[in-house]
Design an enzyme around this catalytic site. Sequence first.
Site, PDB file in Angstrom:
ATOM      1  N   HIS A 252       0.839  -1.194   0.000  1.00  0.00           N
ATOM      2  CA  HIS A 252       0.000   0.000   0.000  1.00  0.00           C
ATOM      3  C   HIS A 252       0.876   1.247   0.000  1.00  0.00           C
ATOM      4  O   HIS A 252       2.087   1.162   0.132  1.00  0.00           O
ATOM      5  CB  HIS A 252      -1.001  -0.005   1.163  1.00  0.00           C
ATOM      6  CG  HIS A 252      -0.394   0.120   2.521  1.00  0.00           C
ATOM      7  ND1 HIS A 252       0.403  -0.846   3.093  1.00  0.00           N
ATOM      8  CD2 HIS A 252      -0.462   1.121   3.449  1.00  0.00           C
ATOM      9  CE1 HIS A 252       0.785  -0.460   4.300  1.00  0.00           C
ATOM     10  NE2 HIS A 252       0.275   0.742   4.534  1.00  0.00           N
TER      11      HIS A 252
ATOM     12  N   HIS B  61       6.174   2.477   3.800  1.00  0.00           N
ATOM     13  CA  HIS B  61       6.212   1.254   2.984  1.00  0.00           C
ATOM     14  C   HIS B  61       6.812   1.495   1.597  1.00  0.00           C
ATOM     15  O   HIS B  61       7.259   0.562   0.952  1.00  0.00           O
ATOM     16  CB  HIS B  61       4.799   0.657   2.857  1.00  0.00           C
ATOM     17  CG  HIS B  61       4.233   0.265   4.183  1.00  0.00           C
ATOM     18  ND1 HIS B  61       4.059  -1.050   4.567  1.00  0.00           N
ATOM     19  CD2 HIS B  61       3.848   1.014   5.250  1.00  0.00           C
ATOM     20  CE1 HIS B  61       3.583  -1.087   5.804  1.00  0.00           C
ATOM     21  NE2 HIS B  61       3.442   0.155   6.243  1.00  0.00           N
TER      22      HIS B  61
ATOM     23  N   HIS C  53      -7.351  -0.694   5.778  1.00  0.00           N
ATOM     24  CA  HIS C  53      -6.295   0.225   6.232  1.00  0.00           C
ATOM     25  C   HIS C  53      -6.140   1.342   5.191  1.00  0.00           C
ATOM     26  O   HIS C  53      -6.162   2.521   5.525  1.00  0.00           O
ATOM     27  CB  HIS C  53      -5.010  -0.569   6.412  1.00  0.00           C
ATOM     28  CG  HIS C  53      -3.829   0.232   6.847  1.00  0.00           C
ATOM     29  ND1 HIS C  53      -3.750   0.828   8.084  1.00  0.00           N
ATOM     30  CD2 HIS C  53      -2.669   0.543   6.212  1.00  0.00           C
ATOM     31  CE1 HIS C  53      -2.583   1.464   8.184  1.00  0.00           C
ATOM     32  NE2 HIS C  53      -1.916   1.318   7.057  1.00  0.00           N
TER      33      HIS C  53
HETATM   34 FE    FE Z   1       2.876   0.934   8.118  1.00  0.00          FE
HETATM   35 ZN    ZN Z   2       0.201   1.729   6.543  1.00  0.00          ZN
END
Ligand code: FE
Ligand code: ZN
Length: 254
Positions: A53, A58, A111
Amino acid sequence: MLSILPIPAFRDNYIWLAHDGQDAFVVDPGDAAPVQAHLAELGLRLSAILITHHHPDHVGGISTLLAKWACPVYGPASEDIPGRSHALREGDTLELSAPAARMRILELPGHTLGHIAYVGEGHAFVGDTLFAGGCGRLFEGTPAQMLDSLDKLSELPAATRVYCAHEYTLANLRFALAVEGDNPALAARLQHATRLREQGLPTVPSTIGEEITTNPFLRSRVQSVAAAASRHAQGNLSTPEAVFAEVRRWKDGF
Ligand code: FE
Ligand code: ZN
């Protein structure tokens, strides 16, 4: 045969490195430096970057890694991923030749709305959707979407190893005990995780089976969890969605 190891990054992130002794892929490299250090130390070439994501912790290391390794970047089709060369959707198959790996893509909104997981050969790279003992915060999706996403993961074989992106386990299990104080598997798990952390060791990967027995976010249909959520909400929660939403809210303020 893949070796899979966690590269600690920032405060509590894990970047997963999978390799066959020569070639490697990484999952969610939020920072390039610790990835480069591990590749150099192990004498590995980076052959692919996999992204679950769009959050900075990330994707932050992608551009620096690409400057050194001209490799493909796989990521969710419906999110903005820097350097993405391959856009993935539910049901797509990702086939890597070096290291040899074959993974199926699951879309897991909750999320974030475009969040995906990479699942195959007994492994599940789940990003910030499912944590050891917990689940990701609902930044973009609804409780119903997240519950569906977690249901998808809980249908994987019980032995599937869960590679999540953060070391949140102790805090998650302490909360889980507040929800389900009489779950013996949970008390044992917290004790074990505490011992691992005292030795500076990661508590992950876990397995889907372990999560099903101890993670309150996979247990919205279990009577004791529904009862605790109803007590917390001071009302009778009659659907798994309502139970899940309440447990998530409860954890947000825990
Ligand atoms: Fe994270
Ligand atoms: Zn995240």
